[in-house]
Design an enzyme around this catalytic site. Structure first.
Site, PDB file in Angstrom:
ATOM      1  N   VAL A  60       0.805  -1.232   0.000  1.00 26.37           N
ATOM      2  CA  VAL A  60       0.000   0.000   0.000  1.00 26.37           C
ATOM      3  C   VAL A  60       0.834   1.276   0.000  1.00 26.37           C
ATOM      4  CG1 VAL A  60      -2.023  -1.027   1.082  1.00 26.37           C
ATOM      5  CG2 VAL A  60      -0.212  -0.071   2.511  1.00 26.37           C
ATOM      6  N   TYR A  61       2.133   1.181   0.190  1.00 23.34           N
ATOM      7  CA  TYR A  61       2.935   2.404   0.221  1.00 23.34           C
ATOM      8  C   TYR A  61       2.902   3.073  -1.147  1.00 23.34           C
ATOM      9  CZ  TYR A  61       4.955   0.840   4.688  1.00 23.34           C
ATOM     10  OH  TYR A  61       5.149   0.424   5.983  1.00 23.34           O
ATOM     11  N   GLN A  62       2.278   4.220  -1.162  1.00 25.24           N
ATOM     12  CA  GLN A  62       2.152   5.040  -2.374  1.00 25.24           C
ATOM     13  C   GLN A  62       1.631   4.212  -3.549  1.00 25.24           C
ATOM     14  OE1 GLN A  62       2.288   7.549  -0.160  1.00 25.24           O
ATOM     15  NE2 GLN A  62       2.844   8.781  -1.941  1.00 25.24           N
ATOM     16  N   GLY A  63       0.562   3.475  -3.278  1.00 19.58           N
ATOM     17  CA  GLY A  63      -0.132   2.759  -4.333  1.00 19.58           C
ATOM     18  C   GLY A  63       0.694   1.719  -5.063  1.00 19.58           C
ATOM     19  N   GLY A  64       1.657   1.137  -4.366  1.00 19.23           N
ATOM     20  CA  GLY A  64       2.495   0.115  -4.982  1.00 19.23           C
ATOM     21  C   GLY A  64       3.762   0.648  -5.603  1.00 19.23           C
TER      22      GLY A  64
END
Length: 322
Positions: A60-64
């Site tokens: 989930v960190y910055q949408g992958g």
């Protein structure tokens, strides 16, 4: 660099880990302050050259995009077999039954998606990012065991949950002969110590290694009280650390650091590294001195008196899992 085992496992990890939430396209996730790939590259290089072999990210960190950056950085600055690569599952990646949570469908879909973004065929440590109250623990643990048996995952970890939830997951694995957890990534630092009540004693008993995030309390333990940075002024999560109850602890860190003639960050990290359950604190680096201070903290051995001075001002508070 110093190295240790992750809990009771045979896996050797650097005593400092690189936290990769700081890297990713700012427009792709919840944080506006993250570094793009060009700006992040020097920190990946610095980590590799410093012997920091534990690299930690999440789907989930910055949408992958953090995973994408990490995968390309490994091929650019290191060899895959040199890096202990960690990522996570449970947060929302998209709508639909496979987009979030810890169901069999979600875990298998998201593990494969992480592997594609990371450009690798296996994950060294795969964390449950949060507990899923809607999925039976048997379903979750059997699926994780299947990933280990398939060779896609080497070790299991969990993050930020109540100790009873972690115990329930761990017990389910034990009674069914499935893979148990080797790591717990919770928030633990000199300002946030609630995990000392239940979670940390359990991890010590079970041989689970701690890989704490926010070892400097979103930077609050690294600078005098009241000082702000561009991140602390804009990061809504970090702003939640502006609590008066923490001021005496920060002042104590500053006093010990001034007496030693060293940086506050080094003192705060040395305190954390002194705890027997801690294998590898996860340090987010967005300035060159961040990793330098973390590595330097390995050479600091605080006295019993200094540790007592740092711990004395702490007051009980709610668990805080950001």
């Amino acid at each position: 660099m110093q190295y240790t085992r992750l809990g009771r496992t045979g896996l050797k990890v650097s005593r400092v880990g690189l936290g990769c939430m700081s890297y990713g396209r700012a427009a792709a996730g919840m944080h506006r302050w993250t570094l793009d790939e060009d700006a992040a590259a020097p920190f990946f290089r610095q980590a590799a050259e410093s012997g920091v072999t534990f690299w930690d990210t999440a789907n989930v960190y910055q949408g992958g995009t953090s995973e994408e950056f990490v995968g390309r950085a490994i091929s650019r600055f290191a060899r895959r077999e040199e890096i202990v690569l960690a990522t996570k599952v449970s947060g929302k990646m998209h709508d639909g039954p496979g987009g979030s949570g810890l169901s069999r469908k979600a875990i298998l879909e998201q593990a494969d998606a992480s592997l594609r973004r990371l450009g690798t065929d296996y994950i060294d440590v795969y964390y449950l990012h949060r507990f899923d109250t809607e999925t039976p623990v048997e379903e979750t643990m059997q699926t994780l065991d299947d990933l280990v048996r398939a060779g896609k995952v080497r070790y299991l970890g969990a993050s930020s949950m109540w100790a009873w939830q972690f115990a329930k997951l761990q017990h389910t694995a034990v009674v069914n002969g499935w893979t148990t957890f080797a790591a717990m990534q919770d928030q633990y630092n000199v300002l946030k110590r609630e995990e000392e009540r239940d979670m940390i004693p359990m991890c010590l008993d079970q041989g689970v290694g701690l890989t704490p995030y926010s070892p400097l309390a979103k930077g609050r333990a690294a600078r005098p009280w009241g000082q702000q940075t561009s991140r602390s002024a804009s990061d809504d999560v970090a702003k939640a650390f502006d609590r008066d109850v923490d001021e005496p602890v920060v002042n104590a860190i500053q006093k010990v650091a001034e007496a030693r003639g060293t940086a506050m960050a080094q003192v705060a990290l040395a305190w954390l590294l002194s705890k027997p359950a801690v294998s590898c604190p996860i340090v987010g680096a967005t300035k060159p001195h961040h990793l330098q201070d973390a590595v330097a903290a390995l050479d600091i051995e605080l006295t019993d008196g200094e540790i007592a001075a740092l711990e004395a001002p702490y007051l009980p508070q709610d668990n805080y899992w950001w």
